[in-house]
Design an enzyme around this catalytic site. Structure first.
Site, PDB file in Angstrom:
ATOM      1  N   ASP A  38      12.416  14.172  -2.491  1.00  0.00           N
ATOM      2  CA  ASP A  38      11.308  14.975  -1.965  1.00  0.00           C
ATOM      3  C   ASP A  38      11.693  15.743  -0.708  1.00  0.00           C
ATOM      4  OD1 ASP A  38       8.362  12.885  -2.434  1.00  0.00           O
ATOM      5  OD2 ASP A  38       9.377  14.308  -3.744  1.00  0.00           O
ATOM      6  N   LYS A  60       8.135  18.530  -2.575  1.00  0.00           N
ATOM      7  CA  LYS A  60       6.718  18.820  -2.624  1.00  0.00           C
ATOM      8  C   LYS A  60       6.213  19.084  -1.214  1.00  0.00           C
ATOM      9  CE  LYS A  60       5.251  15.244  -5.034  1.00  0.00           C
ATOM     10  NZ  LYS A  60       4.266  14.459  -5.766  1.00  0.00           N
ATOM     11  N   MET A 174      -1.528  13.982   6.096  1.00  0.00           N
ATOM     12  CA  MET A 174      -1.775  15.344   5.588  1.00  0.00           C
ATOM     13  C   MET A 174      -3.067  15.919   6.166  1.00  0.00           C
ATOM     14  SD  MET A 174      -0.802  14.572   1.601  1.00  0.00           S
ATOM     15  CE  MET A 174      -1.466  12.923   1.579  1.00  0.00           C
TER      16      MET A 174
HETATM   17  C1  LIG Z   1       2.433  13.266   0.851  1.00  0.00           C
HETATM   18  S1  LIG Z   1       2.239  12.223   2.243  1.00  0.00           S
HETATM   19  C2  LIG Z   1       3.504  11.059   1.895  1.00  0.00           C
HETATM   20  C3  LIG Z   1       3.331   9.780   2.638  1.00  0.00           C
HETATM   21  C4  LIG Z   1       4.473   8.800   2.396  1.00  0.00           C
HETATM   22  N1  LIG Z   1       4.466   8.317   1.025  1.00  0.00           N
HETATM   23  C5  LIG Z   1       4.407   7.625   3.358  1.00  0.00           C
HETATM   24  O1  LIG Z   1       4.192   6.483   2.933  1.00  0.00           O
HETATM   25  O2  LIG Z   1       4.581   7.861   4.550  1.00  0.00           O
HETATM   26  C6  LIG Z   1       2.952  13.225   3.498  1.00  0.00           C
HETATM   27  C7  LIG Z   1       2.305  13.027   4.870  1.00  0.00           C
HETATM   28  O3  LIG Z   1       2.769  11.843   5.490  1.00  0.00           O
HETATM   29  C8  LIG Z   1       2.837  12.036   6.892  1.00  0.00           C
HETATM   30  N2  LIG Z   1       4.241  11.873   7.309  1.00  0.00           N
HETATM   31  C9  LIG Z   1       5.252  11.472   6.535  1.00  0.00           C
HETATM   32  N3  LIG Z   1       6.390  11.379   7.260  1.00  0.00           N
HETATM   33  C10 LIG Z   1       6.067  11.743   8.520  1.00  0.00           C
HETATM   34  C11 LIG Z   1       6.810  11.865   9.723  1.00  0.00           C
HETATM   35  N4  LIG Z   1       8.119  11.581   9.799  1.00  0.00           N
HETATM   36  N5  LIG Z   1       6.144  12.267  10.841  1.00  0.00           N
HETATM   37  C12 LIG Z   1       4.841  12.540  10.799  1.00  0.00           C
HETATM   38  N6  LIG Z   1       4.085  12.442   9.683  1.00  0.00           N
HETATM   39  C13 LIG Z   1       4.699  12.042   8.564  1.00  0.00           C
HETATM   40  C14 LIG Z   1       2.339  13.438   7.175  1.00  0.00           C
HETATM   41  O4  LIG Z   1       0.951  13.365   7.428  1.00  0.00           O
HETATM   42  C15 LIG Z   1       2.622  14.123   5.859  1.00  0.00           C
HETATM   43  O5  LIG Z   1       1.791  15.254   5.675  1.00  0.00           O
END
Ligand SMILES: C[S@@+](CC[C@H](N)C(=O)[O-])C[C@H]1O[C@@H](n2cnc3c(N)ncnc32)[C@H](O)[C@@H]1O
Length: 260
Positions: A38, A60, A174
């Site tokens: 991803d 994505k 998100m």
């Molecule tokens: C589609 S979701 C995926 C979440 C992922 N499966 C998890 O468990 O963290 C994506 C969102 O996770 C958050 N996110 C993921 N990694 C991040 C990071 N390193 N810093 C800040 N937000 C993060 C943000 O809000 C981003 O828009």
């Protein structure tokens, strides 16, 4: 002789810092024939994939799906069917707003075995690196993970009354696009606009940025400081501890005038 089908491993890569990979994740990445990954999988983690391994980017972004989910599902199934060892590498944890369950369901329907390897989800990783405990005695008795993503033009379908709880830490994935709606709904449901809130951009990475403000001012901060995905929003009294406990990069107050 019939072809050996290896299980497809749906692997959580954590929020970005490669040191947060599990031992199992690292072992599987290094043993895979193909890694399907991803947009949120960090460069430092991609660097751990051996040079001879095939990489397939299905990146994505919230509003810009590079490959439709059905096609990702089918890609995994087709590669597994060919007898190759597939690792499906996903940001954070595959089962937290990661659609890992949809991919697992598809594999089940195709009769292909799979395993889930949990990863550190953004809520845990980003807050730990920003010095924000998700629970803290006397401040937060519970924590909720919610998605701030809605179909384009639609309202967020969340139970705002239950979320507007001053004893709960609210972690919003998100949430950038709908941050004003989130502020308005939470305050209309009774949560004080003075509740501490923060936005953590690129959590756990060297350029992590933690901006501290209040729920009421959060939309102006997000816009004024031009925060970009991936950003995690945290609302709750525990955010007030970031100044004392933040250790990666100092948390910054949201000083919009100073930026102007
Ligand atoms: C589609 S979701 C995926 C979440 C992922 N499966 C998890 O468990 O963290 C994506 C969102 O996770 C958050 N996110 C993921 N990694 C991040 C990071 N390193 N810093 C800040 N937000 C993060 C943000 O809000 C981003 O828009």
């Amino acid at each position: 002789m019939s072809q050996t089908i290896h299980p497809v491993y749906l692997v959580g890569a954590g929020p970005g810092d490669p040191d947060l990979l599990t031992v199992k994740a690292l072992r599987l990445i290094q043993d895979a024939d193909v890694v399907v990954y991803d947009r949120l999988v960090s460069e430092a983690i991609l660097d751990l994939i051996p040079a001879g391994t095939t990489r397939i980017f299905v990146g994505k972004a919230s509003r810009n799906h590079h490959m439709p989910q059905e096609q990702i599902n089918e890609t995994l199934a087709t590669i597994a069917d060919s007898g190759r060892k597939v690792v499906r590498l996903k940001g954070g944890d595959p089962f937290v707003f990661g659609r890992g369950s949809e991919e697992a369901m598809h594999l089940t329907q195709r009769g292909i075995p799979f395993q889930i390897v949990p990863g550190i989800t953004a809520a845990s990783g980003c807050t730990a690196y920003a010095g924000i405990p998700l629970t803290h005695r006397g401040m937060a008795k519970s924590v909720r993970f919610v998605t701030g993503h809605a179909q384009s033009g639609e309202a967020l379908d969340l139970n705002w009354d239950s979320l507007a709880d001053p004893d709960t830490t609210l972690v919003i994935y998100m949430g950038l696009t709908n941050v004003a709606m989130i502020r308005d709904e939470l305050t209309a449901a009774g949560l004080s606009p003075a509740t501490p809130a923060c936005a953590i951009q690129n959590g756990t990475l060297a350029d992590q940025r933690t901006v501290i403000t209040t729920l009421g001012d959060l939309p102006d901060c997000v816009e004024g400081l031009n925060l970009k995905a991936p950003t995690l929003i945290v609302v709750g009294e525990v955010v007030g501890l970031a100044g004392e406990l933040g250790w990666l990069n100092p948390a910054q107050p949201c000083e919009l005038e100073a930026q102007a």
